[in-house]
Design a protein around this motif. Structure first.
Motif, PDB file in Angstrom:
ATOM      1  N   ARG A 187       0.974  -1.354  -0.067  1.00 57.33           N
ATOM      2  CA  ARG A 187      -0.006  -0.072  -0.174  1.00 57.33           C
ATOM      3  C   ARG A 187       0.876   1.194   0.054  1.00 57.33           C
ATOM      4  O   ARG A 187       0.292   2.344   0.350  1.00 57.33           O
ATOM      5  N   TRP A 188       1.890   1.048  -0.186  1.00 56.09           N
ATOM      6  CA  TRP A 188       3.027   2.296  -0.425  1.00 56.09           C
ATOM      7  C   TRP A 188       2.447   3.435  -1.409  1.00 56.09           C
ATOM      8  O   TRP A 188       1.877   3.163  -2.416  1.00 56.09           O
ATOM      9  N   CYS A 239       1.393   5.734   9.105  1.00 53.44           N
ATOM     10  CA  CYS A 239       2.667   5.229   8.598  1.00 53.44           C
ATOM     11  C   CYS A 239       2.717   6.179   7.404  1.00 53.44           C
ATOM     12  O   CYS A 239       2.075   6.519   6.632  1.00 53.44           O
ATOM     13  N   GLN A 240       4.140   6.586   7.504  1.00 51.58           N
ATOM     14  CA  GLN A 240       4.800   7.484   6.415  1.00 51.58           C
ATOM     15  C   GLN A 240       5.032   6.829   5.045  1.00 51.58           C
ATOM     16  O   GLN A 240       5.294   7.702   4.043  1.00 51.58           O
ATOM     17  N   ALA A 241       4.632   5.366   5.024  1.00 51.56           N
ATOM     18  CA  ALA A 241       4.886   4.907   3.769  1.00 51.56           C
ATOM     19  C   ALA A 241       3.628   4.499   2.999  1.00 51.56           C
ATOM     20  O   ALA A 241       3.416   4.788   1.939  1.00 51.56           O
ATOM     21  N   CYS A 242       2.726   4.043   3.793  1.00 45.54           N
ATOM     22  CA  CYS A 242       1.175   3.675   3.328  1.00 45.54           C
ATOM     23  C   CYS A 242       0.239   4.353   3.799  1.00 45.54           C
ATOM     24  O   CYS A 242      -0.871   4.324   3.369  1.00 45.54           O
ATOM     25  N   GLU A 243       0.462   5.512   4.812  1.00 42.88           N
ATOM     26  CA  GLU A 243      -0.280   6.307   5.200  1.00 42.88           C
ATOM     27  C   GLU A 243      -1.767   5.723   6.043  1.00 42.88           C
ATOM     28  O   GLU A 243      -2.776   6.035   5.973  1.00 42.88           O
ATOM     29  N   MET A 244      -1.230   4.469   6.259  1.00 43.62           N
ATOM     30  CA  MET A 244      -2.387   3.687   7.301  1.00 43.62           C
ATOM     31  C   MET A 244      -2.108   3.889   8.743  1.00 43.62           C
ATOM     32  O   MET A 244      -0.941   3.957   9.229  1.00 43.62           O
TER      33      MET A 244
END
Length: 364
Positions: free
Chosen positions: A220-221, A247-252
């Motif tokens: 989900r990146w 999360c700063q990778a997937c924003e979840m």
């Protein structure tokens, strides 16, 4: 009814009444078919024309025999043993004649038809099989030529041979920093250079890129995070205190307890030329556990080629000789790396990175 049993036929009355006309049916044991006696006159008509049909048949057989001789002559010309081939070919058409004595004209006609059809079918099948064989040979030749032109020796190279070529190319590039760019722009056309180019593309197209795409497609990146990981060749992943946040990778929303530290100089992914623009730039991103693990696997594979090239450059700087010809220097350094097991170890690292990418878990 009345039944009589004979060797060649069976006779019986078709009607039980004594006053009715008795129709006698003849069953030929050889033919396995039933015919009325009323039709027996039609069956005897070919016997009356036996002489005519026999003479016509003999004429046809004579023509077939001449045709067989002509074909045998053609085959014998292309054969190494002309006399043996001619003799065998002349004897072949005589065999059907020995098996076709004068029975009934219908039987002779059938046997003659079978003989003619079998001869034609054999020739047709033989010619078709020859055509198919020639087409396959042409197709294989064409494919091999194309393979030699665009992907020379691809099928004969193991993965390790490709890797050895890449190491040798990076050693040359460490001495001549224009080598890779001249390789990709088509300036270098010698076979050794084309083999190296093939192996470099094989590494990108077969080893690295499909796995990177698979890792991204199953995550989900966000594009912004992927671009950052792509741009920075150095990464450190440090565990910190867990914090419920986006999360700063997937924003979840995740319990994020890993800091991803990205740094290093931007470089061209093909020629590996370094861009000094903002060379000291760094990025720190906080991510969850799954995204942190994925970042490690993705980054190792994405920047493996660049780091391998940098390692080869460092080795050439330490062990290179200024006045030594480039070829001699490369051969000497390559032999040292091969003998020490360094090339095999780095190839093992690549295999581990690929296995990590293949076995990475699905996003949850």
């Amino acid at each position: 009814g009345k039944r009589k049993r004979l060797n060649s036929c069976v006779l019986y009355d078709s009607d039980e009444s004594e006053d009715s006309d008795i129709l006698v049916r003849k069953v030929l044991a050889k033919r396995h078919c039933i015919m009325d006696e009323d039709d027996s006159s039609e069956e005897q008509q070919p016997d009356k024309t036996e002489n005519t049909s026999t003479s016509r048949k003999q004429n046809v057989f004579a023509k077939l025999k001449d045709l067989a001789r002509q074909r045998a002559t053609r085959r014998s010309c292309s054969s190494e043993n002309c006399e043996d081939s001619d003799g065998e070919a002349e004897e072949e058409p005589l065999c059907p004649l020995l098996h076709t004595p004068t029975e009934s004209s219908e039987t002779d006609s059938d046997s003659m038809k079978d003989f003619v059809v079998e001869e034609d079918d054999d020739n047709i099948e033989h010619s078709q099989s020859e055509n198919k064989t020639q087409q396959k040979e042409l197709l294989n030749t064409s494919n091999s030529e194309l393979l030699a032109l665009y992907l020379p020796q691809l099928s004969r190279c193991s993965h390790y041979v490709h890797f050895q070529r890449i190491v040798r190319a990076f050693l040359i590039h460490a001495i001549d920093d224009t080598f890779l760019s001249s390789l990709y722009d088509g300036t270098r056309q010698k076979k050794y250079a084309q083999d190296m180019l093939l192996s470099l593309r094989y590494l990108d197209d077969r080893f690295v890129q499909p796995r990177l795409e698979n890792l991204i497609s199953r995550s989900r990146w966000k594009d912004r995070y992927k671009e950052r990981v792509d741009c920075y060749p150095d990464v450190r992943i440090v565990m910190k205190n867990a914090e419920l946040m986006s999360c700063q990778a997937c924003e979840m929303n995740r319990y994020c307890k890993f800091n991803v530290l990205l740094s290093g100089k931007l470089y061209n992914s093909t020629t590996l030329e370094v861009d000094d623009f903002m060379s000291d730039d760094k990025q720190i991103l906080k991510v969850g556990k799954v995204c942190a693990d994925r970042t490690r696997v993705y980054h190792n594979l994405k920047h493996f080629k660049y780091k391998l090239c940098m390692d080869c450059s460092s080795i050439a700087e330490v062990d290179g000789v200024v006045d030594e010809p480039v070829k001699d220097t490369v051969d000497r350094l390559f032999s040292q790396l091969e003998d020490s097991g360094w090339i095999q170890k780095r190839y093992g690292d690549l295999e581990d990175f690929m296995n990590d990418a293949d076995n990475f878990q699905e996003e949850k």
